[in-house]
Design an enzyme around this catalytic site. Structure first.
Site, PDB file in Angstrom:
ATOM      1  N   LYS A 158     -69.911  16.204  26.432  1.00 12.84           N
ATOM      2  CA  LYS A 158     -69.873  17.413  25.581  1.00 12.84           C
ATOM      3  C   LYS A 158     -69.009  17.151  24.366  1.00 12.84           C
ATOM      4  CE  LYS A 158     -70.846  21.742  24.626  1.00 12.84           C
ATOM      5  NZ  LYS A 158     -69.905  22.808  24.775  1.00 12.84           N
ATOM      6  N   THR A 193     -63.468  38.116  27.939  1.00 17.01           N
ATOM      7  CA  THR A 193     -64.830  38.690  27.876  1.00 17.01           C
ATOM      8  C   THR A 193     -65.315  38.642  26.443  1.00 17.01           C
ATOM      9  OG1 THR A 193     -64.145  40.122  29.705  1.00 17.01           O
ATOM     10  CG2 THR A 193     -66.204  40.684  28.587  1.00 17.01           C
ATOM     11  N   GLY A 194     -65.566  37.423  25.987  1.00 15.77           N
ATOM     12  CA  GLY A 194     -66.020  37.227  24.605  1.00 15.77           C
ATOM     13  C   GLY A 194     -67.427  36.676  24.560  1.00 15.77           C
ATOM     14  N   ASN A 216     -64.513  24.533  26.150  1.00 18.24           N
ATOM     15  CA  ASN A 216     -64.694  23.194  25.575  1.00 18.24           C
ATOM     16  C   ASN A 216     -63.361  22.452  25.619  1.00 18.24           C
ATOM     17  OD1 ASN A 216     -67.423  23.015  24.732  1.00 18.24           O
ATOM     18  ND2 ASN A 216     -67.021  24.279  22.940  1.00 18.24           N
TER      19      ASN A 216
HETATM   20  N1  LIG Z   1     -69.304  30.813  21.842  1.00 18.51           N
HETATM   21  C1  LIG Z   1     -70.067  29.825  22.280  1.00 18.51           C
HETATM   22  O1  LIG Z   1     -71.300  29.799  22.062  1.00 18.51           O
HETATM   23  C2  LIG Z   1     -69.462  28.685  23.018  1.00 18.51           C
HETATM   24  C3  LIG Z   1     -68.116  28.680  23.351  1.00 18.51           C
HETATM   25  N2  LIG Z   1     -67.616  27.640  24.077  1.00 18.51           N
HETATM   26  C4  LIG Z   1     -66.204  27.621  24.456  1.00 18.51           C
HETATM   27  O2  LIG Z   1     -65.925  28.750  25.285  1.00 18.51           O
HETATM   28  C5  LIG Z   1     -64.555  29.148  25.129  1.00 18.51           C
HETATM   29  C6  LIG Z   1     -64.510  30.619  24.748  1.00 18.51           C
HETATM   30  O3  LIG Z   1     -65.083  30.726  23.479  1.00 18.51           O
HETATM   31  P1  LIG Z   1     -65.741  32.086  22.932  1.00 18.51           P
HETATM   32  O4  LIG Z   1     -66.270  32.881  24.060  1.00 18.51           O
HETATM   33  O5  LIG Z   1     -66.664  31.693  21.827  1.00 18.51           O
HETATM   34  O6  LIG Z   1     -64.461  32.829  22.325  1.00 18.51           O
HETATM   35  P2  LIG Z   1     -64.283  34.386  22.005  1.00 18.51           P
HETATM   36  O7  LIG Z   1     -63.143  34.477  21.089  1.00 18.51           O
HETATM   37  O8  LIG Z   1     -65.591  34.983  21.636  1.00 18.51           O
HETATM   38  O9  LIG Z   1     -63.875  35.014  23.444  1.00 18.51           O
HETATM   39  C7  LIG Z   1     -62.586  34.903  23.967  1.00 18.51           C
HETATM   40  C8  LIG Z   1     -62.217  36.277  24.478  1.00 18.51           C
HETATM   41  O10 LIG Z   1     -60.958  36.193  25.130  1.00 18.51           O
HETATM   42  C9  LIG Z   1     -60.255  37.381  24.817  1.00 18.51           C
HETATM   43  N3  LIG Z   1     -58.825  37.178  25.003  1.00 18.51           N
HETATM   44  C10 LIG Z   1     -57.983  36.467  24.244  1.00 18.51           C
HETATM   45  N4  LIG Z   1     -56.740  36.523  24.763  1.00 18.51           N
HETATM   46  C11 LIG Z   1     -56.814  37.334  25.860  1.00 18.51           C
HETATM   47  C12 LIG Z   1     -55.877  37.794  26.813  1.00 18.51           C
HETATM   48  N5  LIG Z   1     -54.601  37.433  26.715  1.00 18.51           N
HETATM   49  N6  LIG Z   1     -56.300  38.604  27.816  1.00 18.51           N
HETATM   50  C13 LIG Z   1     -57.596  38.962  27.888  1.00 18.51           C
HETATM   51  N7  LIG Z   1     -58.548  38.559  27.012  1.00 18.51           N
HETATM   52  C14 LIG Z   1     -58.143  37.754  26.019  1.00 18.51           C
HETATM   53  C15 LIG Z   1     -60.608  37.665  23.389  1.00 18.51           C
HETATM   54  O11 LIG Z   1     -60.352  39.020  23.106  1.00 18.51           O
HETATM   55  P3  LIG Z   1     -59.692  39.475  21.699  1.00 18.51           P
HETATM   56  O12 LIG Z   1     -60.845  39.936  20.879  1.00 18.51           O
HETATM   57  O13 LIG Z   1     -58.757  40.555  22.078  1.00 18.51           O
HETATM   58  O14 LIG Z   1     -59.006  38.279  21.100  1.00 18.51           O
HETATM   59  C16 LIG Z   1     -62.082  37.311  23.357  1.00 18.51           C
HETATM   60  O15 LIG Z   1     -62.885  38.423  23.636  1.00 18.51           O
HETATM   61  C17 LIG Z   1     -63.977  28.216  24.056  1.00 18.51           C
HETATM   62  O16 LIG Z   1     -63.330  27.118  24.662  1.00 18.51           O
HETATM   63  C18 LIG Z   1     -65.228  27.728  23.314  1.00 18.51           C
HETATM   64  O17 LIG Z   1     -65.027  26.474  22.676  1.00 18.51           O
HETATM   65  C19 LIG Z   1     -68.399  26.615  24.520  1.00 18.51           C
HETATM   66  C20 LIG Z   1     -69.717  26.573  24.191  1.00 18.51           C
HETATM   67  C21 LIG Z   1     -70.324  27.559  23.372  1.00 18.51           C
HETATM   68  C1  LIG Z   2     -72.648  22.536  21.476  1.00 19.55           C
HETATM   69  C2  LIG Z   2     -72.286  23.926  20.967  1.00 19.55           C
HETATM   70  C3  LIG Z   2     -72.687  24.049  19.550  1.00 19.55           C
HETATM   71  C4  LIG Z   2     -73.064  24.953  21.735  1.00 19.55           C
HETATM   72  O1  LIG Z   2     -72.704  24.857  23.065  1.00 19.55           O
HETATM   73  C5  LIG Z   2     -70.796  24.165  21.180  1.00 19.55           C
HETATM   74  O2  LIG Z   2     -70.212  23.627  22.082  1.00 19.55           O
HETATM   75  C6  LIG Z   2     -69.992  25.039  20.286  1.00 19.55           C
HETATM   76  O3  LIG Z   2     -70.504  25.732  19.434  1.00 19.55           O
HETATM   77  O4  LIG Z   2     -68.771  25.029  20.512  1.00 19.55           O
END
Ligand SMILES: NC(=O)C1=CN([C@@H]2O[C@H](COP(=O)(O)OP(=O)(O)OC[C@H]3O[C@@H](n4cnc5c(N)ncnc54)[C@H](OP(=O)(O)O)[C@@H]3O)[C@@H](O)[C@H]2O)C=CC1
Ligand SMILES: CC(C)(CO)C(=O)C(=O)O
Length: 331
Positions: free
Chosen positions: A204, A23-24, A117
């Site tokens: 992507k 939940t990030g 990703n």
């Molecule tokens: N952010 C964006 O705009 C974009 C992200 N992505 C992709 O999405 C994916 C997620 O990225 P993102 O959301 O930015 O990452 P974040 O770090 O914001 O979110 C990941 C979440 O997972 C939680 N987590 C980690 N380990 C565990 C566990 N064992 N059990 C439960 N929760 C856990 C983390 O909590 P904790 O704080 O405790 O570590 C954190 O809140 C990646 O592959 C990224 O490349 C793709 C496009 C855009």
């Molecule tokens: C393309 C972009 C910038 C937004 O989705 C992305 O994939 C990232 O920040 O990891």
């Protein structure tokens, strides 16, 4: 010609329940939007559990801020109900945990939706739940988790959804894909449905490999890289390597001629030139001293191309530079 539907095109129940693993920035945003739209959503959390259990989720968004004072929050999957759609939204550096996290919460008739990703993750998930119960999504989202249970959605948000079959064979637009798409669209998320997950993932990567990678190596935001002719040219060369890797991967996995058009390279460059100055997620992680998603985003595609008999020298050098920087960071 539409691709043959997989034998697995079983429909999901209505309404569908969702589990968010991670939940990030991404999982918190989309999960909150699904709940706001009326879906039953269960959130797995780690360090943010107490905050979210007590105070819910706060979402700042360019599409309008909102707060969910109460959400179904859990510390372990053992506490969670089984769900129809389990969304993988962890950083890929945590995917070694999937064998323990996924099996307990995927319904026997459920699916796993990988929104991370990178390359090859659906295949890893298929080994855990079966190749007929995996789907993928490519999120064009700029979102950050700015505090425990606090998400800041900066830009975009649309998702390209595609169904998965073994060896990334094209699945066409399946009924269950349309069902999940309707849930996200009800939540105000723009959805594109793709017949071919392999092409969608490599498209992507055509953005992520040059810009996530170079943003770390060059310590630069996307606008600065686009403004300098040499770095713009370097990004284009990397995109051309990704294009070649995609073609080799499709031919190796399924003997088919599937590829990304060269027009798409110019489209991605134009798209990036118009983006607000953006620090990519990999750069954010690097600056924060967090693990980098180098293997999923650069290493796996590189190894896939090499398995298909294709060497990609510039991607290789980028991978070497990133793994060095990641090692220096953790030493
Ligand atoms: N952010 C964006 O705009 C974009 C992200 N992505 C992709 O999405 C994916 C997620 O990225 P993102 O959301 O930015 O990452 P974040 O770090 O914001 O979110 C990941 C979440 O997972 C939680 N987590 C980690 N380990 C565990 C566990 N064992 N059990 C439960 N929760 C856990 C983390 O909590 P904790 O704080 O405790 O570590 C954190 O809140 C990646 O592959 C990224 O490349 C793709 C496009 C855009
Ligand atoms: C393309 C972009 C910038 C937004 O989705 C992305 O994939 C990232 O920040 O990891």
């Amino acid at each position: 010609m539409s691709a043959p539907l997989p034998t697995s095109d079983f429909r999901l129940p209505t309404p569908r329940t969702y589990a968010i693993l991670g939940t990030g920035a991404l999982g918190g945003f989309y999960g909150a939007r699904l709940q706001q739209a009326g879906c039953e959503v269960h959130f797995l959390l780690r360090s943010d559990y107490e905050q979210v259990q007590q105070h819910g989720l706060v979402v700042e968004s360019i599409d309008g801020d909102f707060t969910l004072p109460q959400v179904k929050a859990y510390r372990t999957v053992q506490e969670m109900p089984t769900c129809d759609v389990v969304v993988v939204a962890l950083k890929t550096t945590q995917n070694h945990l999937l064998p323990e996290l996924l099996p307990p919460i995927v319904k026997p008739t459920g699916v796993v939706l990988v929104l991370q990703n990178g390359w090859g993750i659906e295949t890893q998930v298929a080994e855990l739940v079966g190749s007929d119960r995996v789907m993928g999504g490519l999120c064009f989202l700029c979102s950050n988790k700015v505090g425990p249970g606090h998400i800041r959605h900066l830009d975009y948000g649309q998702i390209t959804l595609a169904d998965y079959a073994a060896d990334y064979a094209p699945c066409g637009i399946t009924d269950r894909l349309k069902q999940i798409a309707s849930d996200f669209e009800q939540a105000g998320i723009a959805i594109e449905l793709a017949e071919d997950l392999l092409i969608a993932r490599w498209k992507k990567l055509m953005w992520n490999i040059p810009f996530n990678g170079l943003s770390v190596v060059l310590n630069a935001t996307t606008d600065a890289m686009m403004a300098h002719p040499q770095t713009r040219s370097l990004a284009k060369s990397l995109m051309q390597e990704v294009q070649a890797g995609c073609t080799a991967c499709a031919r190796f996995l399924s003997g088919s001629d599937r590829s990304i058009s060269s027009d798409f390279i110019d489209t991605m460059l134009d798209y990036t030139a118009k983006m607000k100055p953006y620090r990519t997620s990999m750069k954010i992680d690097y600056d924060a001293g967090q693990p980098l998603e180098v293997e999923a985003i650069v290493g796996n595609p590189l190894r896939m191309a090499q398995q298909a008999g294709l060497e990609l020298p510039q991607m290789t050098m980028l991978y070497q530079q990133l793994t060095f920087l990641a090692a220096q960071q953790s030493s």
